[in-house]
Structures are given as C-alpha cells and as structure tokens.
Design an enzyme around this catalytic site. Structure first.
Site, mmCIF file in Angstrom:
data_model
loop_
_atom_site.group_PDB
_atom_site.id
_atom_site.type_symbol
_atom_site.label_atom_id
_atom_site.label_comp_id
_atom_site.label_asym_id
_atom_site.label_seq_id
_atom_site.Cartn_x
_atom_site.Cartn_y
_atom_site.Cartn_z
ATOM 1 N N LYS A 112 12.271 33.315 109.317
ATOM 2 C CA LYS A 112 11.605 33.663 110.570
ATOM 3 C C LYS A 112 10.187 34.145 110.304
ATOM 4 C CE LYS A 112 13.253 33.791 114.693
ATOM 5 N NZ LYS A 112 13.045 32.595 115.545
ATOM 6 N N LYS A 193 13.238 32.393 92.612
ATOM 7 C CA LYS A 193 14.569 32.065 92.112
ATOM 8 C C LYS A 193 14.672 30.570 91.775
ATOM 9 C CE LYS A 193 18.119 31.651 94.926
ATOM 10 N NZ LYS A 193 19.368 31.743 95.673
ATOM 11 N N LYS A 196 17.983 24.835 94.117
ATOM 12 C CA LYS A 196 18.200 23.401 94.330
ATOM 13 C C LYS A 196 17.135 22.803 95.225
ATOM 14 C CE LYS A 196 23.105 24.169 94.610
ATOM 15 N NZ LYS A 196 24.032 24.674 95.569
HETATM 16 P P1 AMP Z 1 23.858 28.227 96.108
HETATM 17 O O1 AMP Z 1 23.333 27.244 95.130
HETATM 18 O O2 AMP Z 1 22.771 28.921 96.868
HETATM 19 O O3 AMP Z 1 24.967 27.706 96.962
HETATM 20 O O4 AMP Z 1 24.528 29.357 95.239
HETATM 21 C C1 AMP Z 1 25.780 29.225 94.611
HETATM 22 C C2 AMP Z 1 26.028 30.429 93.728
HETATM 23 O O5 AMP Z 1 25.089 30.437 92.639
HETATM 24 C C3 AMP Z 1 25.846 31.774 94.459
HETATM 25 O O6 AMP Z 1 26.778 32.695 93.926
HETATM 26 C C4 AMP Z 1 24.439 32.160 94.099
HETATM 27 O O7 AMP Z 1 24.226 33.546 94.191
HETATM 28 C C5 AMP Z 1 24.335 31.649 92.654
HETATM 29 N N1 AMP Z 1 22.943 31.317 92.341
HETATM 30 C C6 AMP Z 1 22.160 30.404 92.973
HETATM 31 N N2 AMP Z 1 20.926 30.361 92.427
HETATM 32 C C7 AMP Z 1 20.945 31.257 91.410
HETATM 33 C C8 AMP Z 1 19.978 31.666 90.444
HETATM 34 N N3 AMP Z 1 18.746 31.143 90.409
HETATM 35 N N4 AMP Z 1 20.335 32.624 89.551
HETATM 36 C C9 AMP Z 1 21.573 33.154 89.559
HETATM 37 N N5 AMP Z 1 22.539 32.810 90.439
HETATM 38 C C10 AMP Z 1 22.246 31.871 91.350
#
Ligand code: AMP
Ligand code: TRP
Length: 327
Positions: A112, A193, A196
């Site tokens: 936002k 961070k 993806k």
């Molecule tokens: P996501 O890819 O956002 O669906 O995240 C899937 C899982 O991976 C979640 O538990 C996130 O907190 C963890 N995660 C995603 N990106 C990171 C990152 N850069 N470092 C550590 N954990 C991550």
C-alpha cells in the site's frame, strides 16, 4: 507427538532462501514431530498468475521437497486446494478477523505504502486463510522465516478469540523461527530478502539452477571494500549473508565460519561458499531427477490428501456445529 505445519507458495521455483529458511528444517523435524507441509496454491492466486506456470512450480516443489529429504511415509505432504476445508475455515476466520488487524499486516502495508493499485480482496484477507491452514490441523509449531511471524501471531490471536467466544475449538500454535538463516538476502542487493519474485535472477539461487550458474552468482555476489570476512550485518551485509549461507549449509555456527575464513581474501571465501552451495545443489538435483522419472509425486499427493483431509474435515465439522452453521 507434537504437530508441525508449514506451507510454501508455488509462485516460482524454490530457492536457497526457501531451503535454508524453511525446507531443510522440515526435514530435520521429521524425527521428532508429526510434520505436515503443503503447497499453498490458493495463496498464490492472491496475485494474477499464469496457470501453466503455477502448475509446473507446484509439481517441481513437491519433487524438491522429496529430493531435500522429506519422507512421504513419515511427513504429510499435500496440496492446499486438495483439502478445501482450508478455504472454508478461511472464510469463517475472515469473519472473525478485524479490518484493523489486516491493515496492520506488514506485507499489505508495504504494498500500500508503495502505492500498489488493484490489490485483491483475497490478498487483503490472506492472513485469515493462512490462520485457517494452521488452525484446521491444530498445529503446535509453525516453522517459518521471520517474514511470516506476524501472520502466525495473528493466527494465535484468532485461535484465542475463537476459543474465548465459543469454548475451546483450536490449539494455539507457536511460530518457530531459527536463529541462523531466517532471512537469506539477495546476492546482488543484500539489504533485500532473496525472493522468487526477483526482477533480476542474479541475486537468487534456485535449487534447480545449473551448478555453473549458481557458482557464477556466488562469485559475483555484492560485497564491500573493507577486505575482512566479518559478520557485521550493518556494515558488511553481503559478506554476512555469504557467511550465513555457508554456516547454514555446512551446519556450523556463524562464529566458527567467521573464524575459519578470517584471513581469506574475498575471492577465496566466495569460492568456498560456492563449493558448499554447488555440492548441495548437485545432491538435491540428482535426487530430483530420479524422482521425476517415477510416480512418487502423485502418490505423495494422494496419500497426503487422504491424511490431511481426514483431520481437516472433522475439525471443520466441529467448527460448523459450534457456530450453528449446521448440526
Ligand atoms: P515463500 O517463498 O514466500 O512462500 O516462503 C516459503 C518459506 O520460505 C517461508 O517459511 C518463508 O519464510 C521462507 N523464506 C522465503 N524466503 C526466504 C529467505 N530469503 N530467507 C529465509 N527464509 C525464506
Ligand atoms: N504465507 C506463507 C508464505 O508466504 C505461506 C503459507 C501459507 C504458510 N499458509 C501457511 C506458512 C501456513 C505456514 C503456515 O511464505
């Protein structure tokens, strides 16, 4: 046995941040917990998606879960959309979530404040669906990266609110956030961070990247001109991120990694980090390539669905009865 549950969205190929922050921990927990992991494909459509792409990503994600060491006979691995009780409870919980609570969610607030337009109502209420994912299974622990902590806290508030209002309905879960590796940063911009949805792929190592490309990404990771391998997130975010990656994969403490590389030049340090990353990718990809030749992925989803649905449907029935939705 205590129950652990977590989900990953199939919005892109899984990357090293997902592995270090989430996946690898699920694997470790299998010995001591009833581990439940699911592909949060309903969460994915909170933003427009290409249907073919999400389908491919979710297929790869299950293959990677197994390749990283999740065992389909010990862990329950399933697709969120296979257990529609999640969505049903999601609506019920959205009716018990205050607008002000959703307004305070960082993910929503960030978008936002950056002036995002056309955000969907599904994105806004997404934390209520995430709460349903967790509460419908009475999870005790929810291992997530630190970006998800706020959502698990909302889940706790919702569980307590429902329990106060209707009598004990839900277990109150706890987030589990590891100390090292909860936030792996982008290699090109170590203040962001690893994600993806990166614009440029250079800062993100995918678990299915070729080893050549992964090595190149590490070797060209952004560092600094201080010429010392030191864990100092403030002043040396790039080096600190590489130390975290190394320590997580080699399973040593940050202090030990720091001591090991104290006198290294950046080029040699990066090479050592690249070596452990490449060895990890080779191992995972070897197993992944075997898995995709078999029917294990569909077998995993079928048995995961049966197990997850058995629990979720009982829970939803209880909630419906309690709320007077049906008897
Ligand atoms: P996501 O890819 O956002 O669906 O995240 C899937 C899982 O991976 C979640 O538990 C996130 O907190 C963890 N995660 C995603 N990106 C990171 C990152 N850069 N470092 C550590 N954990 C991550
Ligand atoms: N919101 C999580 C993410 O973006 C994914 C997720 C959905 C999840 N439902 C969950 C994680 C339930 C843990 C538990 O990463």
């Amino acid at each position: 046995m205590k129950k652990m549950l977590s989900g990953i969205k199939p919005t892109g190929e899984l990357h090293l941040g997902n592995y270090i922050g989430a996946l690898r921990n699920f694997v470790k927990y299998q010995d001591d917990y009833d581990v439940n992991v699911f592909i949060a494909n309903l969460h994915t459509i909170t933003f427009p998606q290409d249907p073919e792409e999400i389908n491919k990503y979710l297929h790869d994600a299950i293959g990677l879960y197994l390749a990283c060491g999740l065992d389909k006979d010990r862990a329950t691995i399933f697709l969120q959309s296979d257990v529609l009780e999640h969505a049903n409870l999601g609506f019920i919980l959205a009716c018990h979530t205050y607008e002000g609570e959703l307004d305070r969610m960082t993910q929503y607030k960030d978008r936002k404040s950056k002036g995002a337009e056309g955000l969907s109502a599904g994105f806004y209420t997404y934390p209520s669906l995430m709460a349903a994912d967790i509460l419908i299974h009475d999870a005790d622990f929810v291992p997530v990266g630190d970006d998800q902590k706020q959502h698990v806290e909302l889940t706790r508030d919702l569980a307590q609110r429902m329990n106060n209002r209707y009598g004990k309905l839900f277990n109150v879960p706890e987030p589990l956030i590891q100390k090292v590796g909860a936030r792996i940063m982008d290699l090109q911009d170590p203040t962001r961070k690893m994600s993806k949805s990166d614009q440029s792929d250079k800062g993100c190592i995918y678990l299915l990247d070729s080893v050549k490309s992964a090595r190149k990404k590490i070797m060209s990771a952004q560092t600094d001109s201080l010429a010392q391998v030191k864990y100092d997130v403030e002043n040396q975010p790039g080096i600190s991120n590489l130390l975290t990656i190394y320590a997580s994969i080699a399973d040593v403490s940050i202090e030990d990694a720091e001591a090991k590389f104290k006198d290294y030049r950046y080029g040699d340090f990066k090479k050592a980090v690249a070596d452990v990353v490449v060895a990890l990718l080779e191992d995972i990809q070897g197993k992944f390539n075997d898995i995709v030749q078999t029917d294990i992925i569909s077998e995993t989803l079928a048995s995961g669905k049966a197990k997850a649905q058995a629990y979720a449907s009982k829970k939803l029935k209880l909630v419906n009865e309690t709320l007077g939705i049906h008897i």
